[in-house]
Design a protein around this motif. Structure first.
Motif, PDB file in Angstrom:
ATOM      1  N   GLU A  68       0.866  -1.180   0.000  1.00  0.00           N
ATOM      2  CA  GLU A  68       0.000   0.000   0.000  1.00  0.00           C
ATOM      3  C   GLU A  68       0.900   1.226   0.000  1.00  0.00           C
ATOM      4  OE1 GLU A  68      -2.638  -0.384   3.313  1.00  0.00           O
ATOM      5  OE2 GLU A  68      -3.624  -2.148   2.460  1.00  0.00           O
ATOM      6  N   ILE A  69       0.956   1.911  -1.127  1.00  0.00           N
ATOM      7  CA  ILE A  69       1.842   3.052  -1.318  1.00  0.00           C
ATOM      8  C   ILE A  69       1.183   4.310  -0.766  1.00  0.00           C
ATOM      9  CG2 ILE A  69       3.153   4.399  -2.996  1.00  0.00           C
ATOM     10  CD1 ILE A  69       3.928   1.372  -2.770  1.00  0.00           C
ATOM     11  N   GLY A  94      -0.676   7.401 -12.651  1.00  0.00           N
ATOM     12  CA  GLY A  94       0.727   7.724 -12.860  1.00  0.00           C
ATOM     13  C   GLY A  94       1.627   6.903 -11.953  1.00  0.00           C
ATOM     14  N   ILE A  95       2.887   7.242 -11.958  1.00  0.00           N
ATOM     15  CA  ILE A  95       3.861   6.585 -11.093  1.00  0.00           C
ATOM     16  C   ILE A  95       4.691   7.646 -10.386  1.00  0.00           C
ATOM     17  CG2 ILE A  95       4.035   4.524 -12.539  1.00  0.00           C
ATOM     18  CD1 ILE A  95       6.824   5.700 -13.390  1.00  0.00           C
ATOM     19  N   GLY A 109       4.626   2.226  -8.115  1.00  0.00           N
ATOM     20  CA  GLY A 109       3.563   2.085  -9.098  1.00  0.00           C
ATOM     21  C   GLY A 109       4.116   1.456 -10.363  1.00  0.00           C
ATOM     22  N   THR A 110       3.217   0.962 -11.196  1.00  0.00           N
ATOM     23  CA  THR A 110       3.608   0.348 -12.475  1.00  0.00           C
ATOM     24  C   THR A 110       2.601   0.758 -13.537  1.00  0.00           C
ATOM     25  OG1 THR A 110       2.280  -1.672 -12.251  1.00  0.00           O
ATOM     26  CG2 THR A 110       4.459  -1.678 -11.205  1.00  0.00           C
ATOM     27  N   ASP A 111       2.872   0.360 -14.782  1.00  0.00           N
ATOM     28  CA  ASP A 111       1.920   0.649 -15.849  1.00  0.00           C
ATOM     29  C   ASP A 111       0.627  -0.128 -15.644  1.00  0.00           C
ATOM     30  OD1 ASP A 111       3.265  -1.746 -16.383  1.00  0.00           O
ATOM     31  OD2 ASP A 111       2.970  -1.547 -18.545  1.00  0.00           O
ATOM     32  N   GLN A 112       0.715  -1.299 -14.983  1.00  0.00           N
ATOM     33  CA  GLN A 112      -0.471  -2.111 -14.709  1.00  0.00           C
ATOM     34  C   GLN A 112      -1.162  -1.720 -13.404  1.00  0.00           C
ATOM     35  OE1 GLN A 112      -1.586  -4.424 -16.986  1.00  0.00           O
ATOM     36  NE2 GLN A 112       0.055  -3.516 -18.214  1.00  0.00           N
ATOM     37  N   GLU A 113      -0.429  -1.135 -12.478  1.00  0.00           N
ATOM     38  CA  GLU A 113      -0.962  -0.736 -11.171  1.00  0.00           C
ATOM     39  C   GLU A 113      -0.531   0.695 -10.860  1.00  0.00           C
ATOM     40  OE1 GLU A 113      -0.740  -5.008  -8.974  1.00  0.00           O
ATOM     41  OE2 GLU A 113       1.130  -3.994  -9.418  1.00  0.00           O
ATOM     42  N   PRO A 114      -1.115   1.668 -11.554  1.00  0.00           N
ATOM     43  CA  PRO A 114      -0.707   3.062 -11.359  1.00  0.00           C
ATOM     44  C   PRO A 114      -1.179   3.625 -10.014  1.00  0.00           C
ATOM     45  CG  PRO A 114      -2.545   2.941 -12.875  1.00  0.00           C
ATOM     46  CD  PRO A 114      -2.163   1.532 -12.558  1.00  0.00           C
ATOM     47  N   PRO A 145       8.391  -1.651  -4.408  1.00  0.00           N
ATOM     48  CA  PRO A 145       8.874  -0.645  -5.340  1.00  0.00           C
ATOM     49  C   PRO A 145      10.205  -1.106  -5.958  1.00  0.00           C
ATOM     50  CG  PRO A 145       8.083   0.392  -3.364  1.00  0.00           C
ATOM     51  CD  PRO A 145       8.085  -1.088  -3.102  1.00  0.00           C
ATOM     52  N   ILE A 146      10.377  -0.816  -7.228  1.00  0.00           N
ATOM     53  CA  ILE A 146      11.510  -1.294  -8.017  1.00  0.00           C
ATOM     54  C   ILE A 146      12.645  -0.272  -7.991  1.00  0.00           C
ATOM     55  CG2 ILE A 146      12.215  -1.970 -10.347  1.00  0.00           C
ATOM     56  CD1 ILE A 146      10.252  -3.903  -9.008  1.00  0.00           C
TER      57      ILE A 146
END
Length: 150
Positions: A68-69, A94-95, A109-114, A145-146
């Motif tokens: 949970e960001i 967004g990210i 965040g990611t492109d699949q989970e913004p 997070p990456i």
């Protein structure tokens, strides 16, 4: 297992929020290694703002397999143009790219989970009270997070 690590500085240096349309070339499987493929093309704006010192917060939590960001900070600058710009980013997918004082950079965040950005204006109660704009970036993602290295 042996760990040998020199002391690193702590704390967040900057938080950048990119709308999904400002990013391209997402890898099929996002990892620390493949993150370098992502291309950022942010829109340029002529608005400058001052961030409140020591206001960057990362209250993100890991819950089972989900992260949970919850990133936030306070902008001290108040202007009509800044609020109009923030209106363009509010609740848009967004990210967040977070840079730390130790030189690391992470993508939240990611492109699949913004993630989504929201803001709250605090007008203060008197001339002496602090006022500003509280920025909050929130969302949920499946993986941590990456790390982003170029």
């Amino acid at each position: 297992m042996r760990f040998n690590c020199t002391e690193q500085l702590s704390g967040i240096y900057t938080i950048d929020f990119y709308l999904m349309e400002e990013t391209t070339n997402w890898p099929i499987h996002l990892s620390d290694r493949s993150a370098s493929q992502i291309v950022f093309t942010p829109e340029e704006h002529a608005i400058e703002a001052t961030i409140a010192p020591n206001s960057f917060k990362n209250d993100s939590k890991s819950k089972d397999d989900l992260y949970e960001i919850d990133l936030s900070y306070t902008i001290l600058t108040r202007s009509e143009a800044l609020e109009q710009l923030l209106d363009q980013y509010v609740n848009q997918p967004g990210i967040a790219v977070v840079k730390y004082y130790n030189g690391f950079t992470k993508i939240f965040g990611t492109d699949q989970e913004p993630l989504l950005l929201t803001f709250q204006v605090d007008d203060g109660t008197s001339i002496e009270s602090k006022s500003g704009i509280e920025i909050v970036i929130e969302g949920t993602q499946r993986n941590r997070p990456i790390y982003y290295t170029i």
